[in-house]
Design a protein around this motif. Structure first.
Motif, PDB file in Angstrom:
ATOM      1  N   UNK G  77      34.436   0.694  55.526  1.00 62.60           N
ATOM      2  CA  UNK G  77      34.884   1.555  54.431  1.00 62.60           C
ATOM      3  C   UNK G  77      35.909   0.800  53.603  1.00 62.60           C
ATOM      4  N   UNK G  82      37.014   7.887  52.734  1.00 69.19           N
ATOM      5  CA  UNK G  82      35.799   7.532  51.972  1.00 69.19           C
ATOM      6  C   UNK G  82      35.563   8.472  50.797  1.00 69.19           C
ATOM      7  N   UNK G  83      35.022   7.949  49.668  1.00 67.34           N
ATOM      8  CA  UNK G  83      34.752   8.821  48.520  1.00 67.34           C
ATOM      9  C   UNK G  83      33.287   9.213  48.414  1.00 67.34           C
ATOM     10  N   UNK G  84      32.375   8.489  49.024  1.00 70.55           N
ATOM     11  CA  UNK G  84      30.966   8.864  48.942  1.00 70.55           C
ATOM     12  C   UNK G  84      30.738  10.181  49.686  1.00 70.55           C
ATOM     13  N   UNK G  85      30.139  11.198  49.030  1.00 72.73           N
ATOM     14  CA  UNK G  85      30.018  12.514  49.668  1.00 72.73           C
ATOM     15  C   UNK G  85      29.273  12.490  50.999  1.00 72.73           C
ATOM     16  N   UNK G  86      28.240  11.656  51.116  1.00 69.88           N
ATOM     17  CA  UNK G  86      27.482  11.629  52.372  1.00 69.88           C
ATOM     18  C   UNK G  86      28.367  11.159  53.520  1.00 69.88           C
ATOM     19  N   UNK G  87      29.205  10.179  53.269  1.00 67.11           N
ATOM     20  CA  UNK G  87      30.096   9.682  54.319  1.00 67.11           C
ATOM     21  C   UNK G  87      31.324  10.594  54.462  1.00 67.11           C
ATOM     22  N   UNK G  88      31.810  11.132  53.343  1.00 65.41           N
ATOM     23  CA  UNK G  88      33.013  11.969  53.411  1.00 65.41           C
ATOM     24  C   UNK G  88      32.852  13.153  54.361  1.00 65.41           C
ATOM     25  N   UNK G  89      31.637  13.760  54.380  1.00 55.14           N
ATOM     26  CA  UNK G  89      31.461  14.948  55.221  1.00 55.14           C
ATOM     27  C   UNK G  89      31.842  14.672  56.677  1.00 55.14           C
ATOM     28  N   UNK G  90      31.647  13.422  57.139  1.00 53.01           N
ATOM     29  CA  UNK G  90      32.009  13.105  58.520  1.00 53.01           C
ATOM     30  C   UNK G  90      33.524  12.975  58.670  1.00 53.01           C
ATOM     31  N   UNK G  91      34.186  12.544  57.606  1.00 52.59           N
ATOM     32  CA  UNK G  91      35.656  12.524  57.628  1.00 52.59           C
ATOM     33  C   UNK G  91      36.179  13.959  57.638  1.00 52.59           C
ATOM     34  N   UNK G  92      35.521  14.822  56.878  1.00 54.44           N
ATOM     35  CA  UNK G  92      35.914  16.240  56.856  1.00 54.44           C
ATOM     36  C   UNK G  92      35.740  16.870  58.245  1.00 54.44           C
TER      37      UNK G  92
ATOM     38  N   UNK H  94      33.427   6.029  62.200  1.00 50.79           N
ATOM     39  CA  UNK H  94      33.156   6.154  60.768  1.00 50.79           C
ATOM     40  C   UNK H  94      33.309   4.796  60.073  1.00 50.79           C
ATOM     41  N   UNK H  95      34.340   4.050  60.466  1.00 47.53           N
ATOM     42  CA  UNK H  95      34.568   2.729  59.871  1.00 47.53           C
ATOM     43  C   UNK H  95      33.407   1.785  60.184  1.00 47.53           C
ATOM     44  N   UNK H 112      21.041  13.171  49.577  1.00 45.13           N
ATOM     45  CA  UNK H 112      21.743  14.394  49.923  1.00 45.13           C
ATOM     46  C   UNK H 112      22.740  14.125  51.028  1.00 45.13           C
ATOM     47  N   UNK H 113      23.208  15.190  51.658  1.00 44.14           N
ATOM     48  CA  UNK H 113      24.247  15.066  52.675  1.00 44.14           C
ATOM     49  C   UNK H 113      23.951  15.982  53.848  1.00 44.14           C
ATOM     50  N   UNK H 116      28.850  20.083  56.198  1.00 47.30           N
ATOM     51  CA  UNK H 116      29.900  20.271  57.197  1.00 47.30           C
ATOM     52  C   UNK H 116      30.340  21.733  57.202  1.00 47.30           C
TER      53      UNK H 116
ATOM     54  N   UNK I  88      38.624  20.521  48.328  1.00 51.13           N
ATOM     55  CA  UNK I  88      38.154  19.132  48.223  1.00 51.13           C
ATOM     56  C   UNK I  88      36.921  18.998  47.347  1.00 51.13           C
ATOM     57  N   UNK I  92      35.942  16.080  44.720  1.00 51.60           N
ATOM     58  CA  UNK I  92      34.692  15.306  44.786  1.00 51.60           C
ATOM     59  C   UNK I  92      33.969  15.348  43.443  1.00 51.60           C
TER      60      UNK I  92
ATOM     61  N   UNK J  73      26.171   4.572  46.210  1.00 50.12           N
ATOM     62  CA  UNK J  73      27.372   4.954  46.948  1.00 50.12           C
ATOM     63  C   UNK J  73      28.296   5.570  45.918  1.00 50.12           C
ATOM     64  N   UNK J  74      28.472   6.892  46.000  1.00 47.23           N
ATOM     65  CA  UNK J  74      29.164   7.605  44.930  1.00 47.23           C
ATOM     66  C   UNK J  74      30.681   7.469  45.004  1.00 47.23           C
TER      67      UNK J  74
END
Lengths: 148, 148, 148, 148, 148, 148, 148, 148, 148, 148
Positions: G77, G82-92, H94-95, H112-113, H116, I88, I92, J73-74
């Motif tokens: 990262x 992370x700012x990409x929504x697909x990856x961010x959801x896991x941070x959330x 995640x990293x 898509x995503x 969460x 959030x 986004x 990657x958004x």
């Protein structure tokens, strides 16, 4: 012990309760408007006589007067980038016009800075056909880079 | 494609090489001094005729003129807190006097802000027995908080 | 165009290649040691004659001389907290002794600051039974907080 | 339990209330001025006898003496970059002259650092035709990089 | 000019290409294993003879030898908190055991620090019924807080 | 409810008041020295019998014993980069030698990490002609990267 | 030298150009799907035979194979959050459920962690009346906190 | 008013005092284990009947029940990067595997995503010859990028 | 003195206790829904009559009314990047669509901004075959960049 | 390989060179205005036929078409807090009205969020006696918090 932050809060509370303006307080202290405001908000040490007058007008105690006289640790923003819109606009000015100010100071004065210590600030109002305008004037001594 | 940053660098290089001042360039463009400086540094889109005049004076190419005309993404500081001492002093003014400015705007105008968009800035010089002084004037329209 | 950063890199490379010391370069420029070092590292504009002498000694081109003469955007650390141990120790001094310095300046001089503009610095050496010591002297004009 | 931070606040309050200076306190403790200031501000453990003398002069309780004797967790700035102008100027010195200091230490001493532990600091005053000057002297043992 | 970072990359590439280990390189240089590794990764200046031997073994050019000899600006992590799991575990040790180490150093040695300059590090292996173990030994001179 | 942080503060206060050392407390608990220190500072859950013994020696209440037994949320540094010099030196070691440790672990063990969970730490002392030395030993199981 | 990042970019380009899926590449390498993906994205060293097969399928050169075999510095990262929504959801998920996961691991296993080293991950699909669902399974060895 | 944070602390205290497990509480509430844990830790609003049952089992007051019912402001980590090792391992996942998860979701589902929000999590245990394993399952609805 | 934050907490508590909705409160105040919500949450000064009505409906004291009338320091997020999922998503939107909004404002209006001061916001609901939808409308005056 | 960032730059250059507007491009692609803008700026994958049409209109090459089709990657802001004034105003809206939006979504819809995935945005213009207004409409599906 009353801290300068607590003194500032007490000043703000009393000012609202008594319906005073900063201009009236500055007049009473016989001091410039912006200096008075920032000093009572805790950013300058207040001389003993003015501190005494201030607490008299604001009907506050001696502990507040003593706090106002203390040497401050300056710096009033809680974050590096301010979030309040009224204050943020000045940060934005720095983002957009900072290098412009730097270029023009160097062109007009040479290598050096505008002092923020030997310095005064004023907030005023200018009527204009397009609507009233806020005019903030920063006025600081030029300090030349000088090796010792 | 020449970016606005590359155009700004080319302007600075040409200005030094040709020994021009911002005041001379502003005169030639018939535009305010600080606007000219910030526009050529990439913070404002430059109208076509002024862009053409600017590259003519500075002996630069058409790609620079086109870059000057582009809509900028503004924001010229590379860090949230500037490190250059000349620019930092203005950030320090915000740290020390930010809440003072806010209090006085609200006292004199009510709930609102000074616009940084309908706005002009000027950098000037004032002689004083204590030494020459830098005077920066921020002049923006007051915008009242208004629900729609 | 050669930037001040590229000029500083060229100076460092030439200095190593020619086996010169900062002391020898400062002597040749007839300028203080620490000023010479920081100016050639890009933190001060170098007067035309000294810039010419510097590139002559260092066998560098005119573009480097021109870069040395430019007005710098100061600030040499790449991060807010430096990681190099030699530089970090001075940040640590600030963390541990910063408020002490502030207290003593205010006690001895009143409300104000040590100027970092009308300022000189020196790095020296002191023999001591306990081992040789680094002595860094910061010497700046006192600037009193003064309202305009 | 009184923390070192609370002890420092109590010292500052008593010092103002009793009208004492750091110089007078240091004399009474028979200790260097800057050491005394930083120790009472909580950055050094104070030996038992000096702690006892300090609270006697300052008319404070035994809990303060005990807190002064404790081993500190050092680090007195609340943010990575200080906002108080008096302290910030020293951070600015690091930004502008940090690499210069590093170059000169390496040129004069070889690969190593100035110790911030086997170290003393002094804040003094020098009269000068251009105005009084603050002189801060950092004096630390040179520590050579040495593999074990 | 080859930078220390580029030299480190060239060393890593050559080491993989030639199938050498750090242990073999350290033997050839007749230098401690961990010192050799960190010096060739750019964290220590390498003496001329060892730099010459290193580029001979690694079949690299003289520019790499010169870069290895340069005084480094130390600090190898790109972020304040490392992301690589192998390195992060040591940061985690600091998060979990930092105050423990501090307490025990003070209890066993008094007020002071472990030097990271007069210092050596070793990475070794210990067989254990529960599986092989990594043993990292940090060995630094104790430096007592000492006023000048 | 007494938190683990409050329990740690109570332990530190009692330890100073009763003049106990960590070594004496560890002996009384029949537990390793560094484990005892970090557990009583709140970084490990303490078994019921040891928690009871600890509060008995330290003359503290049952609420402290209960807090010591709780599962901790680990992480003892308040900032990403520690400011206390004794703790900072270990962060500096990571900055200077982190990639060295990584290279040597991979060379000696393959792709994996030193565990910070199946792990012990020791702080000791080594006499040396050049002065006494702090020796910190990190000893963790090697964990190989292994896909499930 | 081709870096692991450049190798990853070459893999992504070739994969799109040839119309291959990760599943097809994983089949060809006879390796788990998620391992294959992360290894070719540069987060794991790839064994020589699999690296050779990978570049054969992807029609890439030997330099890519060599880069794939190198030991990585992990951490993909570019920002802490992370700012990409697909990856961010896991941070959330971590923000909302992190302490829940911690509580349940401690309740079911005792004091310890899920290893991220002896670990595998799988991304799958589950049909559901409410719409298809992403199922990510994290499966790591439990590591008990164990003193040495 | 009891905040959700205070309610969570009260739940944790009562749970330890009464020797209850999350599994027992979830059974009593007839709710999923992980949902129960995160809801009582303040990350979900709890329906009135379940809130009443929860405080009955935990022998807590009505103010806690009311707090549990409130709409939360979610986000349980105090720092962007968690420091507790048990939670950090998931940030590390995640990293290292974030881009892998992203690639595989896009390959299997399109653009898509994983939601969460329409989402459930489970923490379980799997026996394995190599030792017991933590299995965390994230199960969320796939949401396709869809323009309105 | 009751702060605006404490007043907002008191409003939220009373609203839950009395079972009132924001819509009912807005009706009673005869003010727009979103303005009412943000004003009672402390982001706008409330006129005296509306403040009096609000505390009457919510059965709160005069100190709350006075706090509601105070000029706020705006900015309601505690971190630069919000962690609550509901909030959030709007951050986004800014990450993904920020430059799009900028492009379209410039294309449709020229160089300038949407005012966030002369501005209103509305949150509504739209039924749709695919499920109910949240519709947030931002409606602000266009402010043209205009030099003075 | 042409990256999505390079493709976006090429689109912007071509758009200026050919004097096209986003509205004209969107018409040609038969796609919504804001979707077209954000997709060509690299935030959405573009279907093959629309990518082909876009490069035809903009007179760009096939490599740009291929880049437009790639999965992005958004995340388009370079800093957590945007500095461009046009974009910043929307961040300010979040600072001032974020909790208001959250309260009203929960009041009108229950516990859940507005989707930023099943989502559309529109930027429009409304004439008003007080001057023209920017109207930005965010329209996203409501997603209810739902356990699996």
């Amino acid at each position: 012990m009353t801290t300068k932050k607590q003194a500032a809060d007490a000043v703000l509370e009393a000012k609202v309760r008594l319906g005073l303006t900063w201009a009236e307080i500055a007049d009473a202290l016989d001091a410039p408007l912006a200096w008075t405001t920032s000093a009572l908000l805790g950013q300058h040490p207040v001389p003993a006589d003015k501190a005494a007058k201030a607490v008299a007008i604001l009907e506050l105690g001696d502990d507040v007067a003593q706090a106002l006289r203390l040497q401050p640790t300056r710096g009033a923003l809680e974050e590096a980038v301010p979030t309040d819109p009224t204050i943020y606009r000045f940060y934005e000015v720095l983002q957009v016009y900072g290098p412009t100010i730097k270029e023009l100071i160097h062109e007009q004065f040479g290598d050096g800075i505008m002092s923020a210590i030997n310095f005064k600030i004023d907030v005023g109002r200018r009527e204009d056909p397009g609507g009233e305008r806020v005019v903030v004037t920063l006025d600081g001594k030029f300090l030349k880079y000088q090796w010792g």
